[in-house]
Design a protein around this motif. Structure first.
Motif, PDB file in Angstrom:
ATOM      1  N   THR A 112     -16.935  17.059  95.985  1.00 48.80           N
ATOM      2  CA  THR A 112     -17.618  18.806  95.992  1.00 48.80           C
ATOM      3  C   THR A 112     -16.166  19.319  95.211  1.00 48.80           C
ATOM      4  OG1 THR A 112     -17.960  19.833  97.508  1.00 48.80           O
ATOM      5  CG2 THR A 112     -19.654  18.393  96.523  1.00 48.80           C
ATOM      6  N   PRO A 113     -16.067  20.461  95.159  1.00 48.34           N
ATOM      7  CA  PRO A 113     -15.330  21.237  94.863  1.00 48.34           C
ATOM      8  C   PRO A 113     -14.708  21.981  96.500  1.00 48.34           C
ATOM      9  CG  PRO A 113     -16.775  22.253  93.201  1.00 48.34           C
ATOM     10  CD  PRO A 113     -17.320  21.214  94.105  1.00 48.34           C
ATOM     11  N   TYR A 114     -15.920  21.732  97.722  1.00 49.66           N
ATOM     12  CA  TYR A 114     -15.674  22.018  98.853  1.00 49.66           C
ATOM     13  C   TYR A 114     -14.205  21.162  99.321  1.00 49.66           C
ATOM     14  CZ  TYR A 114     -16.091  23.554 103.741  1.00 49.66           C
ATOM     15  OH  TYR A 114     -15.629  24.065 105.470  1.00 49.66           O
ATOM     16  N   MET A 115     -14.928  19.904  99.583  1.00 46.16           N
ATOM     17  CA  MET A 115     -14.493  18.873  99.323  1.00 46.16           C
ATOM     18  C   MET A 115     -13.024  19.026  99.291  1.00 46.16           C
ATOM     19  SD  MET A 115     -17.113  15.595  99.364  1.00 46.16           S
ATOM     20  CE  MET A 115     -18.893  15.885  99.605  1.00 46.16           C
ATOM     21  N   ARG A 116     -12.678  19.166  98.115  1.00 44.37           N
ATOM     22  CA  ARG A 116     -10.781  19.427  97.862  1.00 44.37           C
ATOM     23  C   ARG A 116     -10.187  20.770  98.416  1.00 44.37           C
ATOM     24  NH1 ARG A 116     -10.999  15.724  93.185  1.00 44.37           N
ATOM     25  NH2 ARG A 116     -12.851  14.960  92.133  1.00 44.37           N
ATOM     26  N   SER A 117     -10.785  21.494  98.322  1.00 47.25           N
ATOM     27  CA  SER A 117     -10.596  22.222  99.521  1.00 47.25           C
ATOM     28  C   SER A 117      -9.955  22.165 100.413  1.00 47.25           C
ATOM     29  CB  SER A 117     -10.926  24.063  98.436  1.00 47.25           C
ATOM     30  OG  SER A 117     -12.281  23.614 100.244  1.00 47.25           O
ATOM     31  N   GLU A 118     -10.912  20.813 100.920  1.00 47.84           N
ATOM     32  CA  GLU A 118     -10.494  20.826 102.204  1.00 47.84           C
ATOM     33  C   GLU A 118      -9.618  19.911 102.094  1.00 47.84           C
ATOM     34  OE1 GLU A 118     -12.644  21.598 105.477  1.00 47.84           O
ATOM     35  OE2 GLU A 118     -11.874  23.349 105.035  1.00 47.84           O
ATOM     36  N   LEU A 177      -7.051  19.580 100.633  1.00 50.39           N
ATOM     37  CA  LEU A 177      -5.398  21.014 100.861  1.00 50.39           C
ATOM     38  C   LEU A 177      -5.331  21.354 101.874  1.00 50.39           C
ATOM     39  CD1 LEU A 177      -5.974  22.604  96.615  1.00 50.39           C
ATOM     40  CD2 LEU A 177      -4.380  20.671  97.647  1.00 50.39           C
ATOM     41  N   ARG A 178      -6.231  21.636 102.233  1.00 52.88           N
ATOM     42  CA  ARG A 178      -6.371  22.484 103.826  1.00 52.88           C
ATOM     43  C   ARG A 178      -5.617  20.827 104.825  1.00 52.88           C
ATOM     44  NH1 ARG A 178      -8.768  23.512 108.273  1.00 52.88           N
ATOM     45  NH2 ARG A 178     -10.661  22.287 107.947  1.00 52.88           N
ATOM     46  N   ILE A 179      -6.453  20.695 104.696  1.00 52.39           N
ATOM     47  CA  ILE A 179      -5.969  19.493 106.108  1.00 52.39           C
ATOM     48  C   ILE A 179      -4.581  18.585 105.549  1.00 52.39           C
ATOM     49  CG2 ILE A 179      -8.513  19.012 107.037  1.00 52.39           C
ATOM     50  CD1 ILE A 179      -9.002  16.810 106.160  1.00 52.39           C
ATOM     51  N   GLY A 180      -4.748  18.295 104.937  1.00 52.64           N
ATOM     52  CA  GLY A 180      -3.938  17.309 104.341  1.00 52.64           C
ATOM     53  C   GLY A 180      -3.686  16.163 103.714  1.00 52.64           C
ATOM     54  N   PHE A 184     -20.136  16.913 108.361  1.00 50.66           N
ATOM     55  CA  PHE A 184     -20.688  17.254 109.864  1.00 50.66           C
ATOM     56  C   PHE A 184     -19.719  17.313 110.631  1.00 50.66           C
ATOM     57  CE2 PHE A 184     -23.744  15.089 106.679  1.00 50.66           C
ATOM     58  CZ  PHE A 184     -25.048  14.893 108.119  1.00 50.66           C
ATOM     59  N   ASP A 185     -18.175  17.344 110.201  1.00 47.41           N
ATOM     60  CA  ASP A 185     -17.050  17.687 111.015  1.00 47.41           C
ATOM     61  C   ASP A 185     -16.068  17.847 110.349  1.00 47.41           C
ATOM     62  OD1 ASP A 185     -15.332  17.483 113.044  1.00 47.41           O
ATOM     63  OD2 ASP A 185     -15.421  15.589 114.071  1.00 47.41           O
ATOM     64  N   GLU A 186     -14.309  17.826 110.737  1.00 44.99           N
ATOM     65  CA  GLU A 186     -13.445  18.516 109.237  1.00 44.99           C
ATOM     66  C   GLU A 186     -13.102  17.180 108.894  1.00 44.99           C
ATOM     67  OE1 GLU A 186     -10.089  21.027 110.743  1.00 44.99           O
ATOM     68  OE2 GLU A 186      -9.546  19.418 111.409  1.00 44.99           O
ATOM     69  N   GLY A 187     -13.684  17.280 107.793  1.00 41.75           N
ATOM     70  CA  GLY A 187     -12.689  16.108 107.093  1.00 41.75           C
ATOM     71  C   GLY A 187     -13.966  14.825 106.670  1.00 41.75           C
ATOM     72  N   VAL A 188     -14.819  14.796 107.670  1.00 39.75           N
ATOM     73  CA  VAL A 188     -16.442  14.482 107.809  1.00 39.75           C
ATOM     74  C   VAL A 188     -17.432  15.266 106.637  1.00 39.75           C
ATOM     75  CG1 VAL A 188     -17.968  12.874 108.876  1.00 39.75           C
ATOM     76  CG2 VAL A 188     -15.174  13.508 109.839  1.00 39.75           C
ATOM     77  N   PHE A 189     -17.381  14.155 105.246  1.00 42.75           N
ATOM     78  CA  PHE A 189     -19.119  14.786 104.662  1.00 42.75           C
ATOM     79  C   PHE A 189     -19.480  13.579 104.416  1.00 42.75           C
ATOM     80  CE2 PHE A 189     -15.186  17.143 103.901  1.00 42.75           C
ATOM     81  CZ  PHE A 189     -16.109  18.930 103.963  1.00 42.75           C
ATOM     82  N   GLY A 190     -21.401  13.565 104.415  1.00 43.38           N
ATOM     83  CA  GLY A 190     -22.183  13.030 103.866  1.00 43.38           C
ATOM     84  C   GLY A 190     -22.425  11.667 105.013  1.00 43.38           C
ATOM     85  N   PRO A 249     -25.647  23.905 111.162  1.00 45.41           N
ATOM     86  CA  PRO A 249     -24.847  24.996 110.935  1.00 45.41           C
ATOM     87  C   PRO A 249     -23.283  25.861 110.809  1.00 45.41           C
ATOM     88  CG  PRO A 249     -26.984  24.758 112.040  1.00 45.41           C
ATOM     89  CD  PRO A 249     -26.383  23.702 111.951  1.00 45.41           C
ATOM     90  N   SER A 250     -23.106  24.796 111.413  1.00 40.46           N
ATOM     91  CA  SER A 250     -21.748  24.676 112.703  1.00 40.46           C
ATOM     92  C   SER A 250     -20.689  23.489 112.354  1.00 40.46           C
ATOM     93  CB  SER A 250     -21.597  25.584 113.545  1.00 40.46           C
ATOM     94  OG  SER A 250     -19.886  26.303 113.863  1.00 40.46           O
ATOM     95  N   PRO A 251     -20.597  22.379 111.916  1.00 37.80           N
ATOM     96  CA  PRO A 251     -20.352  21.535 111.941  1.00 37.80           C
ATOM     97  C   PRO A 251     -18.490  21.492 112.258  1.00 37.80           C
ATOM     98  CG  PRO A 251     -19.372  21.938 109.543  1.00 37.80           C
ATOM     99  CD  PRO A 251     -21.315  23.399 110.524  1.00 37.80           C
TER     100      PRO A 251
END
Length: 252
Positions: free
Chosen positions: A64-70, A72-75, A178-184, A213-215
């Motif tokens: 998703t666009p949000y995954m891609r932005s993450e 870029l953020r975490i490198g 579900f956590d920083e850099g953890v999706f699905g 709500p606040s992973p």
């Protein structure tokens, strides 16, 4: 006297004259031209949007666009792997619905009861349904803006119309953070508990749902007192929606 010879008159030359349109006619023509192209543009745009929405009713979103932005953020690349609904523990699906959208099977994309409650509370509580969250994550962007909300309001009914409830929930379970850099749920189950999504227990499923709500500030493997309390509530809620039929739209 001789008659005077008649003078032969040459035929009159016909000149082509341009008929000038009146100002009113030119304005009318311009209006018709603009309307015609505006209608064509609207139809083409609506058709493109509908095709875009229908596309993901059958094709699994990769990132998703949000995954891609993450990323870029975490490198680095995010941890994400698609899992079909049939390979996810049914209690996980019920836990997410109980935690995030208990009336999921009974609304068409917007939970008006929850919206009224949110308005009455002055915006202290959220009212976004799972359908709205899927639209935001798959098609739009995060952040508060009237433009995004307006697009979400248009796309959500289209998703509800063209996707099944089971499909919406399947996509949600695969793109939720579900956590920083953890999706699905696949990545989350292995990240927190070292098991596959099909092996999740009722408690594990409820813990994953409790952190949604606040992973980035909550942990399913090291739960705070609040997460433990919320887990118990979600376990009860998941059992309730199974009994009263509110899970029927996504589970046989």
């Amino acid at each position: 006297m001789a008659r005077a010879a008649k003078k032969k008159t040459a035929p009159k030359k016909t000149t082509k004259t341009k008929v000038k349109r009146s100002l009113a006619e030119r304005i009318t023509f311009a209006r018709l031209f603009v309307r015609r192209w505006a209608l064509r543009t609207t139809i083409l745009t609506a058709s493109a949007v509908l095709l875009w929405v229908c596309f993901y009713a059958w094709v699994n979103p990769n990132k998703t666009p949000y995954m891609r932005s993450e990323e870029l953020r975490i490198g680095s690349e995010v941890d994400h792997e698609w899992t079909d609904m049939e390979d996810i523990a049914p209690v996980m699906a019920r836990s997410v619905v109980a935690a995030e959208d208990a009336n999921y099977c009974n609304h068409w994309g917007f939970d008006m009861t929850a919206i009224r409650a949110a308005v009455d509370s002055g915006g202290a509580r959220g009212a976004s349904t799972l359908s709205q969250q899927v639209v935001k994550n798959v098609y739009l962007w995060h952040g508060r803006s009237y433009v995004r909300k307006a697009l979400e309001a248009v796309l959500t009914p289209l998703v509800e119309l063209t996707w099944s409830k089971k499909r919406i929930l399947e996509v949600y379970l695969n793109i939720a953070e579900f956590d920083e850099g953890v999706f699905g749920v696949e990545a989350a189950a292995r990240h927190y508990f070292g098991v596959g999504p099909e092996q999740l227990s009722a408690t594990q499923s409820a813990r994953l749902a409790a952190i949604l709500p606040s992973p980035k500030t909550r942990s399913a493997s090291r739960p705070s007192n609040y997460v433990r309390k919320r887990t118990r509530q979600i376990i009860d809620g998941a059992a309730t929606i199974r009994r009263d039929g509110r899970a029927a739209c996504f589970q046989d």
